[in-house]
Design an enzyme around this catalytic site. Structure first.
Site, PDB file in Angstrom:
ATOM      1  N   CYS A 183       0.815  -1.223   0.000  1.00  0.00           N
ATOM      2  CA  CYS A 183       0.000   0.000   0.000  1.00  0.00           C
ATOM      3  C   CYS A 183       0.846   1.269   0.000  1.00  0.00           C
ATOM      4  O   CYS A 183       0.367   2.336  -0.387  1.00  0.00           O
ATOM      5  CB  CYS A 183      -0.949   0.005   1.185  1.00  0.00           C
ATOM      6  SG  CYS A 183      -2.122  -1.354   1.131  1.00  0.00           S
ATOM      7  N   HIS A 226      -3.405   7.435   2.490  1.00  0.00           N
ATOM      8  CA  HIS A 226      -3.786   6.120   1.981  1.00  0.00           C
ATOM      9  C   HIS A 226      -5.213   5.834   2.430  1.00  0.00           C
ATOM     10  O   HIS A 226      -5.583   6.091   3.576  1.00  0.00           O
ATOM     11  CB  HIS A 226      -2.822   5.070   2.537  1.00  0.00           C
ATOM     12  CG  HIS A 226      -3.220   3.660   2.196  1.00  0.00           C
ATOM     13  ND1 HIS A 226      -3.594   3.294   0.919  1.00  0.00           N
ATOM     14  CD2 HIS A 226      -3.307   2.540   2.959  1.00  0.00           C
ATOM     15  CE1 HIS A 226      -3.890   2.000   0.926  1.00  0.00           C
ATOM     16  NE2 HIS A 226      -3.736   1.524   2.130  1.00  0.00           N
ATOM     17  N   ASN A 276     -10.047  -0.008  -0.387  1.00  0.00           N
ATOM     18  CA  ASN A 276      -8.581   0.081  -0.319  1.00  0.00           C
ATOM     19  C   ASN A 276      -8.001  -0.473  -1.623  1.00  0.00           C
ATOM     20  O   ASN A 276      -8.085  -1.669  -1.878  1.00  0.00           O
ATOM     21  CB  ASN A 276      -8.092  -0.730   0.893  1.00  0.00           C
ATOM     22  CG  ASN A 276      -6.583  -0.686   1.060  1.00  0.00           C
ATOM     23  OD1 ASN A 276      -5.863  -0.226   0.174  1.00  0.00           O
ATOM     24  ND2 ASN A 276      -6.108  -1.182   2.195  1.00  0.00           N
TER      25      ASN A 276
HETATM   26  O1  UT7 Z   1      -3.769  -0.938   3.586  1.00  0.00           O
HETATM   27  C1  UT7 Z   1      -3.226  -1.024   4.863  1.00  0.00           C
HETATM   28  C2  UT7 Z   1      -3.650  -2.226   5.541  1.00  0.00           C
HETATM   29  N1  UT7 Z   1      -4.991  -2.359   5.935  1.00  0.00           N
HETATM   30  C3  UT7 Z   1      -5.573  -1.667   6.932  1.00  0.00           C
HETATM   31  O2  UT7 Z   1      -5.196  -0.556   7.256  1.00  0.00           O
HETATM   32  C4  UT7 Z   1      -6.682  -2.327   7.655  1.00  0.00           C
HETATM   33  C5  UT7 Z   1      -6.532  -2.139   9.132  1.00  0.00           C
HETATM   34  N2  UT7 Z   1      -7.590  -2.753   9.893  1.00  0.00           N
HETATM   35  C6  UT7 Z   1      -8.870  -2.345   9.821  1.00  0.00           C
HETATM   36  O3  UT7 Z   1      -9.222  -1.484   9.038  1.00  0.00           O
HETATM   37  C7  UT7 Z   1      -9.853  -2.953  10.804  1.00  0.00           C
HETATM   38  O4  UT7 Z   1      -9.163  -3.687  11.774  1.00  0.00           O
HETATM   39  C8  UT7 Z   1     -10.908  -3.872  10.132  1.00  0.00           C
HETATM   40  C9  UT7 Z   1     -11.847  -3.037   9.293  1.00  0.00           C
HETATM   41  C10 UT7 Z   1     -10.211  -4.906   9.266  1.00  0.00           C
HETATM   42  C11 UT7 Z   1     -11.733  -4.559  11.200  1.00  0.00           C
HETATM   43  O5  UT7 Z   1     -12.308  -3.632  12.070  1.00  0.00           O
HETATM   44  P1  UT7 Z   1     -12.186  -3.838  13.647  1.00  0.00           P
HETATM   45  O6  UT7 Z   1     -12.990  -2.783  14.283  1.00  0.00           O
HETATM   46  O7  UT7 Z   1     -10.726  -3.905  13.971  1.00  0.00           O
HETATM   47  O8  UT7 Z   1     -12.911  -5.208  13.865  1.00  0.00           O
HETATM   48  P2  UT7 Z   1     -12.340  -6.566  14.449  1.00  0.00           P
HETATM   49  O9  UT7 Z   1     -11.304  -7.144  13.542  1.00  0.00           O
HETATM   50  O10 UT7 Z   1     -11.971  -6.295  15.853  1.00  0.00           O
HETATM   51  O11 UT7 Z   1     -13.609  -7.469  14.367  1.00  0.00           O
HETATM   52  C12 UT7 Z   1     -14.800  -7.181  15.107  1.00  0.00           C
HETATM   53  C13 UT7 Z   1     -15.812  -8.283  14.816  1.00  0.00           C
HETATM   54  C14 UT7 Z   1     -15.239  -9.685  14.859  1.00  0.00           C
HETATM   55  O12 UT7 Z   1     -16.193 -10.508  15.480  1.00  0.00           O
HETATM   56  P3  UT7 Z   1     -15.986 -10.979  17.007  1.00  0.00           P
HETATM   57  O13 UT7 Z   1     -14.675 -11.713  17.020  1.00  0.00           O
HETATM   58  O14 UT7 Z   1     -15.959  -9.697  17.787  1.00  0.00           O
HETATM   59  O15 UT7 Z   1     -17.175 -11.826  17.255  1.00  0.00           O
HETATM   60  C15 UT7 Z   1     -15.119 -10.074  13.418  1.00  0.00           C
HETATM   61  O16 UT7 Z   1     -15.255 -11.453  13.205  1.00  0.00           O
HETATM   62  O17 UT7 Z   1     -16.338  -8.116  13.499  1.00  0.00           O
HETATM   63  C16 UT7 Z   1     -16.289  -9.370  12.812  1.00  0.00           C
HETATM   64  N3  UT7 Z   1     -16.142  -9.102  11.370  1.00  0.00           N
HETATM   65  C17 UT7 Z   1     -17.183  -8.842  10.579  1.00  0.00           C
HETATM   66  N4  UT7 Z   1     -18.495  -8.749  10.799  1.00  0.00           N
HETATM   67  C18 UT7 Z   1     -19.289  -8.443   9.769  1.00  0.00           C
HETATM   68  C19 UT7 Z   1     -15.001  -9.071  10.659  1.00  0.00           C
HETATM   69  N5  UT7 Z   1     -15.284  -8.778   9.359  1.00  0.00           N
HETATM   70  C20 UT7 Z   1     -16.625  -8.624   9.290  1.00  0.00           C
HETATM   71  C21 UT7 Z   1     -17.524  -8.314   8.245  1.00  0.00           C
HETATM   72  N6  UT7 Z   1     -18.837  -8.237   8.542  1.00  0.00           N
HETATM   73  N7  UT7 Z   1     -17.098  -8.085   6.997  1.00  0.00           N
END
Ligand code: UT7
Length: 323
Positions: A113, A250, A280
């Protein structure tokens, strides 16, 4: 002193738009979850006839038109991509050929990225070092081809597209009032390599592999890394956040963008956000966002613009330029 000044900008997006609601019923997710956690509403997805090379070529042609130049005027093509058409030759060389350009040289840069920010900083050094007068810097990606479409935690986040910038050698005074690239700061740290990676490659599995990410881990590091590298760039240039006209970060997650801008003291109205439209797009995200802000009249000649990115590796970096 020689400065690398922007002569033109262009972009290209695949025809097909995929909305968050298109995932509903296929995966256990919702428009609400995706929009709330990331700010993403839709992304463009490449069809079979659209590739990193074809999108990169289209963005390059748009930038050439914008600059009033032709491929004959370009000395070097630097393509930032992690989704090349083939392992080799470099997709930059394929784009060079598609443009009918049989002089000069072309190569790919791979910093995921952060690729476009690395590529702008690199092109600036080639220009100031005298190896090229005009450089076509492209970010082009087809991340849809390396996504695990059964993994809701990654496949909803990414999209495809391309953006291109033409940098040209021009005389400057050597002050912050000059147009062109004014400062840059690049970083990487492979200790984080397993937090965002592709699980295949020519020298290991012999396959292309699919993207894997510990999203929460990436999120945890993102804001600190981004703000550190931006502060290093500010102090190199002797400016503060108040001097900026535009912040073009980004586009991975609206929450990361907002938190970084807040920590740096950059006002909301100076932040360019397109993650809602494109998702992204990795190395294409910064030039795509920049192209939108130039086309709608926000970024104008003489404006002080800060580019920033962070991604797999981890890699991260920032470039300050006067438009
Ligand atoms: O390009 C540079 C690299 N990329 C990034 O910068 C991405 C960085 N990370 C993020 O943007 C965020 O961490 C995410 C958007 C990927 C995730 O958001 P989060 O607030 O950190 O959520 P989380 O990973 O803590 O997940 C929360 C919950 C989980 O369920 P449990 O374990 O709490 O029951 C996930 O399984 O949300 C669940 N989850 C989803 N639910 C519905 C994960 N993906 C999804 C989804 N729909 N698509």
């Amino acid at each position: 002193m020689i400065r690398s000044v922007v002569r033109g900008i262009g972009s290209a997006l695949p025809r097909r738009i995929m909305k968050n609601t298109d995932f509903e019923g296929v995966l256990e997710t919702s428009d609400e979850w995706i929009a709330q956690r990331t700010g993403i509403r839709q992304r463009h997805i490449a069809s079979d006839d659209e590739t990193t090379a074809s999108l990169g070529e289209a963005a390059a042609r748009a930038a050439l038109d914008n600059a009033g130049l032709t491929p004959a005027d370009i000395d070097l093509i630097v393509l930032a991509t992690s989704t090349p058409n083939n392992t080799f030759p470099a997709t930059a060389v394929e784009i060079q050929n598609r443009l009918g350009m049989h002089h000069g040289f072309a190569f790919d840069m791979q910093a995921v990225c952060s690729g476009f920010v690395y590529a702008v900083a690199t092109a600036d050094l080639y220009i100031r070092g005298g190896l090229a007068r005009r450089v076509l810097v492209i970010g082009s990606e087809t991340f849809s081809r390396i996504l695990d479409w059964t993994d809701r935690s990654t496949c909803v986040l990414f999209g495809d597209g391309a953006g291109a910038l033409i940098l040209e050698a021009q005389e400057g005074e050597g002050t912050i009032a000059d147009r062109g690239v004014l400062a840059a700061s690049l970083r990487s740290d492979g200790v984080h390599k397993d937090k965002l990676y592709v699980d295949g490659g020519p020298s290991t599995t012999g396959t292309v592999g699919l993207l894997r990410m510990e999203g929460r881990e990436v999120f945890k590091h993102a804001v600190g890394m981004i703000t550190d590298v931006i502060e290093a760039t500010f102090s190199q240039a002797g400016i503060t956040a108040e001097d900026l006209d535009w912040f073009v970060p980004h586009q991975a997650n609206k929450r990361i963008i907002d938190a970084s801008a807040r920590k740096l003291g950059i006002a909301d109205e100076k932040v360019v956000v397109t993650v809602n439209l494109h998702g992204n797009t990795s190395a294409a995200s910064v030039p795509l966002a920049l192209a939108v802000a130039v086309a709608d009249g926000r970024v104008k000649k003489g404006d002080l613009v800060l580019l920033e990115a962070m991604g797999g590796g981890f890699t991260w970096g920032a470039v300050l330029l006067r438009w």
